[in-house]
Design an enzyme around this catalytic site. Sequence first.
Site, mmCIF file in Angstrom:
data_model
loop_
_atom_site.group_PDB
_atom_site.id
_atom_site.type_symbol
_atom_site.label_atom_id
_atom_site.label_comp_id
_atom_site.label_asym_id
_atom_site.label_seq_id
_atom_site.Cartn_x
_atom_site.Cartn_y
_atom_site.Cartn_z
ATOM 1 N N GLY A 44 30.713 46.024 48.041
ATOM 2 C CA GLY A 44 31.673 45.015 47.588
ATOM 3 C C GLY A 44 32.378 45.457 46.324
ATOM 4 N N ARG A 81 21.511 35.822 50.627
ATOM 5 C CA ARG A 81 20.225 36.091 49.953
ATOM 6 C C ARG A 81 19.358 34.846 49.818
ATOM 7 N NH1 ARG A 81 22.384 40.655 45.592
ATOM 8 N NH2 ARG A 81 22.205 42.380 47.080
ATOM 9 N N ASP A 105 22.223 39.672 40.618
ATOM 10 C CA ASP A 105 21.610 40.529 41.639
ATOM 11 C C ASP A 105 20.083 40.504 41.589
ATOM 12 O OD1 ASP A 105 24.067 41.326 42.629
ATOM 13 O OD2 ASP A 105 24.228 42.997 41.226
ATOM 14 N N ARG A 162 33.043 52.124 38.034
ATOM 15 C CA ARG A 162 34.158 52.023 37.092
ATOM 16 C C ARG A 162 34.539 53.393 36.537
ATOM 17 N NH1 ARG A 162 31.688 47.375 37.726
ATOM 18 N NH2 ARG A 162 32.602 45.368 37.107
HETATM 19 C C1 S3P Z 1 29.291 43.683 40.203
HETATM 20 C C2 S3P Z 1 29.409 42.338 40.028
HETATM 21 C C3 S3P Z 1 28.578 41.346 40.741
HETATM 22 C C4 S3P Z 1 27.347 41.987 41.354
HETATM 23 C C5 S3P Z 1 27.646 43.284 42.037
HETATM 24 C C6 S3P Z 1 28.251 44.277 41.057
HETATM 25 C C7 S3P Z 1 30.214 44.565 39.473
HETATM 26 O O1 S3P Z 1 29.360 40.780 41.772
HETATM 27 O O2 S3P Z 1 26.737 41.087 42.259
HETATM 28 O O3 S3P Z 1 26.460 43.842 42.575
HETATM 29 O O4 S3P Z 1 29.976 45.790 39.400
HETATM 30 O O5 S3P Z 1 31.209 44.056 38.939
HETATM 31 P P1 S3P Z 1 30.316 39.530 41.453
HETATM 32 O O6 S3P Z 1 31.104 39.895 40.269
HETATM 33 O O7 S3P Z 1 31.216 39.314 42.621
HETATM 34 O O8 S3P Z 1 29.397 38.369 41.218
#
Ligand code: S3P
Length: 431
Positions: free
Chosen positions: A93, A341, A310, A28
Amino acid sequence: MTDSLQAASSPPLRGTIEVPGDKSISHRALILGGLARGETRIAGLCESDDVLRAAAAVRGFGARVERVGPGEWLVEGCCWRNPDAPVDCGNSGTAARLLMGAAAGFAIEARFVGDESLSSRPMERLLAPLRQMGARTEGSRLPVTIAGGGLGGIRFVNAAASAQIKSAILLAGLRAEGEVEVIEPVRSRDHSETMLSAFGCDIEVRDGGVVLGSNRKLVGTAVDVPGDPSSAAFPLVAALIVPGSEVSARSVMVNPLRAGLIETLREMGADLEESNRRTVGGEPVADLIARFSSLRGVEVPASRVPSMIDEYPILAIAAAFAEGTMVMRGLAELRVKESDRLAAMVEGLTACGATVRSEGDTLIVEGRGRPVPGGAAVAARSDHRIAMSFLVLGLAARGPITVEGAATIATSFPGFGESMRSLGARIGPAV
Ligand code: S3P
């Protein structure tokens, strides 16, 4: 890092470690810095593969992104332009989803690509609301192309309690006309909200939702990144299951929306002490000390999933050493993380001699209150948290554990092996 690592039964783990900066906050900081007017100075950035992908991507959109020292970065934002090449998000992701949201705000076109794991993960859940705001998209998994600009408002219900989807919509909303509201039946991590506000954006966090205000301009600021609780989880659980251990992790973020693991481990009987609570970068932070503990299995409700999404892999490892049945409910989202997972934990723990099963989206581990047999090889499945979880298991199991594909650990915790060895952990290249 060697691609196969082995972990073996270890003497008591002792010492203090600093874990990398929080990965969510690091992403961020770079992305908001890249959207802001003026300079953003970041300290303590998590310099892992995932975050470095985000840094390169923000640079590709035209911002100045410069490393000025270990963990210290300068970002100067701009109006984003078409990147010269596809935006390669690697395994991340968070990078993919937040960058897609941010890019959708501009009248540009960008193609997003990633590794095999990321290319198998669902993106439609975020592309649909971005289209509703006016973006044009192609593809439902990576590669995905987004053409943005001229966005309108949205009222989106975040049914999956995903902070990534929420953040993508808020970032797109920065350049949208009209009301942008994300309703959250269950709250997800709030780092985007906290940081948007620190960058000068009007944002209102109400009961059950977030609304962007009328001033959505970002101004560069200083961001101090606190330690990542999702990384601290590994040495702390290692201390709980290796007899005689006492490990302290310094400056770990203890935001309640990320603290589900601590709460659950305490319910299991863990000796986990928190001291020196303070605020770093707008987030609550503390030093955490974990001592070897007799753990017992408990029921973990589905309502706790967002605050420890996580951490289930490492929690399942703790459960395998606990006495009694551990039931973890509501884990459907675990199937669409860096790997499936749920499947990875059932398969890996079974190979290690633990008794485990999944029933729908519930994971059940039958602990026997003694070390699991171990003596197995486990594939990391391009998933850093699966790799670290089984290495931690190996430190307390009777026989060694080999993790194949352990290089993936660098996506979130570069230096994991060295940090663990500094505590006395027997982790090294597989022989
Ligand atoms: C994250 C949100 C989570 C988490 C990922 C980091 C983030 O995913 O699993 O490792 O930084 O916003 P989701 O929001 O899709 O659950």
